[in-house]
Design a protein around this motif. Structure first.
Motif, PDB file in Angstrom:
ATOM      1  N   VAL A  36       0.864  -1.178   0.000  1.00 32.24           N
ATOM      2  CA  VAL A  36       0.000   0.000   0.000  1.00 32.24           C
ATOM      3  C   VAL A  36       0.903   1.231   0.000  1.00 32.24           C
ATOM      4  O   VAL A  36       1.906   1.278   0.720  1.00 32.24           O
ATOM      5  N   ASP A  37       0.544   2.220  -0.818  1.00 32.68           N
ATOM      6  CA  ASP A  37       1.375   3.428  -0.863  1.00 32.68           C
ATOM      7  C   ASP A  37       1.287   4.188   0.459  1.00 32.68           C
ATOM      8  O   ASP A  37       0.422   3.918   1.299  1.00 32.68           O
ATOM      9  N   SER A  38       2.190   5.122   0.637  1.00 35.71           N
ATOM     10  CA  SER A  38       2.309   5.823   1.923  1.00 35.71           C
ATOM     11  C   SER A  38       1.098   6.695   2.251  1.00 35.71           C
ATOM     12  O   SER A  38       0.893   7.052   3.410  1.00 35.71           O
ATOM     13  N   THR A  39       0.279   7.025   1.244  1.00 39.99           N
ATOM     14  CA  THR A  39      -0.917   7.822   1.508  1.00 39.99           C
ATOM     15  C   THR A  39      -2.130   6.947   1.826  1.00 39.99           C
ATOM     16  O   THR A  39      -3.183   7.465   2.214  1.00 39.99           O
ATOM     17  N   GLY A  40      -2.003   5.633   1.643  1.00 38.98           N
ATOM     18  CA  GLY A  40      -3.107   4.715   1.922  1.00 38.98           C
ATOM     19  C   GLY A  40      -4.240   4.793   0.915  1.00 38.98           C
ATOM     20  O   GLY A  40      -5.372   4.439   1.223  1.00 38.98           O
ATOM     21  N   THR A  41      -3.920   5.227  -0.310  1.00 40.01           N
ATOM     22  CA  THR A  41      -4.969   5.370  -1.321  1.00 40.01           C
ATOM     23  C   THR A  41      -4.838   4.388  -2.481  1.00 40.01           C
ATOM     24  O   THR A  41      -5.755   4.270  -3.295  1.00 40.01           O
ATOM     25  N   ARG A  42      -3.693   3.702  -2.566  1.00 44.83           N
ATOM     26  CA  ARG A  42      -3.478   2.723  -3.637  1.00 44.83           C
ATOM     27  C   ARG A  42      -2.807   1.480  -3.069  1.00 44.83           C
ATOM     28  O   ARG A  42      -2.035   1.558  -2.116  1.00 44.83           O
TER      29      ARG A  42
END
Length: 95
Positions: A36-42
């Motif tokens: 999961v990317d660091s922003t939690g969106t992908r």
């Protein structure tokens, strides 16, 4: 490679469904790993199947919460061993 983009950038509903129902993968689809990317969106997931239509079945179970991009990939070893780099280069890809 499956790239998931969480609708509205919200991972909450996805996490809730996973806790309640699991990944809901059809038989014949193997989940290897996800990031999961660091922003939690992908989320980027490596999955494997011999039948692409099985991924479509899985996607239909999640499309209310996630937008999907499915990118067929090979391991680096398979790419180089099978000579596929010759095709990519001849089609104007990077050399």
């Amino acid at each position: 490679m499956v790239i998931e983009r969480f609708k509205h950038g919200d991972a909450g509903p996805i996490g809730k469904r996973v806790r309640l129902s699991g990944r809901m993968l059809p038989e014949g689809v193997t989940y290897h790993e996800g990031w999961v990317d660091s922003t939690g969106t992908r989320c980027f997931q490596v999955m494997e199947t011999l039948h692409a239509e099985l991924l479509n079945t899985w996607v239909s179970d999640w499309k209310d919460l996630i937008d999907f991009e499915i990118v067929p990939v090979l391991t680096s070893a398979d790419f180089w061993a099978n000579g596929q780099w010759l095709t990519v280069t001849s089609l104007g890809g990077r050399s």
